[in-house]
Design a protein around this motif. Structure first.
Motif, short mmCIF file in Angstrom:
data_model
loop_
_atom_site.label_atom_id
_atom_site.label_comp_id
_atom_site.label_asym_id
_atom_site.label_seq_id
_atom_site.Cartn_x
_atom_site.Cartn_y
_atom_site.Cartn_z
N LEU A 1 0.83 -1.21 0.00
CA LEU A 1 0.00 0.00 0.00
C LEU A 1 0.86 1.25 0.00
O LEU A 1 0.59 2.22 -0.72
CB LEU A 1 -0.93 0.02 1.22
CG LEU A 1 -2.18 -0.83 1.15
CD1 LEU A 1 -2.85 -0.89 2.51
CD2 LEU A 1 -3.13 -0.27 0.11
N ASP A 2 1.90 1.25 0.83
CA ASP A 2 2.80 2.40 0.89
C ASP A 2 3.51 2.63 -0.44
O ASP A 2 3.70 3.77 -0.86
CB ASP A 2 3.81 2.23 2.02
CG ASP A 2 3.17 2.37 3.40
OD1 ASP A 2 2.06 2.94 3.48
OD2 ASP A 2 3.79 1.92 4.38
N GLU A 3 3.87 1.54 -1.12
CA GLU A 3 4.51 1.67 -2.44
C GLU A 3 3.55 2.30 -3.44
O GLU A 3 3.93 3.19 -4.21
CB GLU A 3 4.97 0.31 -2.95
CG GLU A 3 6.16 -0.26 -2.22
CD GLU A 3 6.47 -1.70 -2.63
OE1 GLU A 3 5.83 -2.22 -3.58
OE2 GLU A 3 7.36 -2.31 -2.00
N ILE A 4 2.30 1.86 -3.43
CA ILE A 4 1.29 2.42 -4.33
C ILE A 4 1.07 3.89 -4.01
O ILE A 4 1.02 4.74 -4.91
CB ILE A 4 -0.03 1.62 -4.23
CG1 ILE A 4 0.16 0.21 -4.77
CG2 ILE A 4 -1.15 2.35 -4.95
CD1 ILE A 4 -1.01 -0.72 -4.46
N ALA A 5 0.93 4.19 -2.72
CA ALA A 5 0.69 5.57 -2.30
C ALA A 5 1.83 6.48 -2.75
O ALA A 5 1.60 7.57 -3.28
CB ALA A 5 0.51 5.64 -0.79
N LYS A 6 3.05 6.03 -2.56
CA LYS A 6 4.21 6.84 -2.96
C LYS A 6 4.24 7.03 -4.47
O LYS A 6 4.45 8.14 -4.96
CB LYS A 6 5.50 6.16 -2.49
CG LYS A 6 6.74 6.96 -2.78
CD LYS A 6 7.97 6.27 -2.22
CE LYS A 6 9.21 7.11 -2.53
NZ LYS A 6 10.42 6.47 -2.00
N ARG A 7 4.01 5.95 -5.21
CA ARG A 7 4.04 6.01 -6.67
C ARG A 7 2.97 6.96 -7.22
O ARG A 7 3.18 7.68 -8.18
CB ARG A 7 3.85 4.61 -7.25
CG ARG A 7 3.95 4.52 -8.76
CD ARG A 7 3.88 3.10 -9.30
NE ARG A 7 2.66 2.41 -8.93
CZ ARG A 7 2.61 1.29 -8.21
NH1 ARG A 7 3.71 0.71 -7.78
NH2 ARG A 7 1.45 0.72 -7.91
N GLU A 8 1.80 6.97 -6.58
CA GLU A 8 0.68 7.79 -7.05
C GLU A 8 0.62 9.15 -6.37
O GLU A 8 -0.27 9.95 -6.67
CB GLU A 8 -0.63 7.03 -6.86
CG GLU A 8 -0.71 5.77 -7.71
CD GLU A 8 -2.03 5.04 -7.58
OE1 GLU A 8 -2.95 5.55 -6.90
OE2 GLU A 8 -2.15 3.96 -8.17
N GLY A 9 1.51 9.39 -5.44
CA GLY A 9 1.53 10.68 -4.75
C GLY A 9 0.33 10.89 -3.84
O GLY A 9 -0.18 12.00 -3.72
N LYS A 10 -0.12 9.82 -3.21
CA LYS A 10 -1.29 9.86 -2.33
C LYS A 10 -0.90 9.37 -0.95
O LYS A 10 0.14 8.75 -0.77
CB LYS A 10 -2.40 8.96 -2.87
CG LYS A 10 -2.90 9.32 -4.24
CD LYS A 10 -3.93 8.29 -4.70
CE LYS A 10 -4.43 8.59 -6.09
NZ LYS A 10 -5.37 7.57 -6.56
N SER A 11 -1.78 9.62 0.00
CA SER A 11 -1.58 9.05 1.33
C SER A 11 -2.07 7.61 1.34
O SER A 11 -2.84 7.19 0.47
CB SER A 11 -2.36 9.87 2.37
OG SER A 11 -3.76 9.71 2.17
N ARG A 12 -1.63 6.86 2.33
CA ARG A 12 -2.10 5.49 2.49
C ARG A 12 -3.62 5.48 2.67
O ARG A 12 -4.31 4.64 2.09
CB ARG A 12 -1.44 4.84 3.70
CG ARG A 12 -1.82 3.39 3.88
CD ARG A 12 -1.37 2.82 5.22
NE ARG A 12 0.07 2.84 5.36
CZ ARG A 12 0.70 2.70 6.53
NH1 ARG A 12 0.01 2.53 7.64
NH2 ARG A 12 2.01 2.72 6.60
N ALA A 13 -4.13 6.43 3.44
CA ALA A 13 -5.58 6.51 3.67
C ALA A 13 -6.33 6.75 2.37
O ALA A 13 -7.39 6.16 2.13
CB ALA A 13 -5.89 7.61 4.68
N ALA A 14 -5.79 7.60 1.50
CA ALA A 14 -6.45 7.88 0.22
C ALA A 14 -6.49 6.62 -0.65
O ALA A 14 -7.49 6.34 -1.31
CB ALA A 14 -5.74 9.01 -0.51
N VAL A 15 -5.40 5.86 -0.65
CA VAL A 15 -5.35 4.62 -1.42
C VAL A 15 -6.37 3.63 -0.87
O VAL A 15 -7.10 2.97 -1.63
CB VAL A 15 -3.93 4.01 -1.42
CG1 VAL A 15 -3.93 2.63 -2.05
CG2 VAL A 15 -2.95 4.92 -2.13
N LEU A 16 -6.47 3.53 0.44
CA LEU A 16 -7.45 2.62 1.06
C LEU A 16 -8.88 3.06 0.76
O LEU A 16 -9.74 2.22 0.46
CB LEU A 16 -7.22 2.54 2.56
CG LEU A 16 -6.01 1.73 2.99
CD1 LEU A 16 -5.73 1.92 4.47
CD2 LEU A 16 -6.21 0.25 2.67
#
Length: 90
Positions: free
Chosen positions: A16-31
């Motif tokens: 999740l953290d990798e996705i968030a970093k790649r997309e420039g979002k917070s972990r909460a936003a990805v969830l």
């Protein structure tokens, strides 16, 4: 907006953290996005739910061609009708 506590495996948190970093979002936003997508998919019914199912799971089979192959195994309708006529005449 509601909050909830959930236990998530460490490997999933890392992903999740990798996705968030790649997309420039917070972990909460990805969830939040993941939950929203899950709920949208679970609402689909009938045709929408199953459209593209084979491709989604990596199948390269042409569904129409597969259906034609199966139907080629069926007897011709004319043959069935002539068999019924022979039986009824007997």
């Amino acid at each position: 907006m509601a909050r909830f506590l959930v236990d998530v495996p460490a490997d999933d948190v890392r992903k999740l953290d990798e996705i968030a970093k790649r997309e420039g979002k917070s972990r909460a936003a990805v969830l939040r996005e993941a939950v929203s997508n899950y709920l949208e998919e679970s609402r689909k019914e009938g045709f929408e739910k199953y459209f593209g199912l084979w491709e989604r799971y990596g199948s390269t089979v042409d569904g129409l061609e597969y259906e034609r192959e199966l139907r080629a195994e069926w007897p011709d309708v004319g043959e069935i009708a002539s068999l019924k006529k022979k039986r009824s005449a007997a």
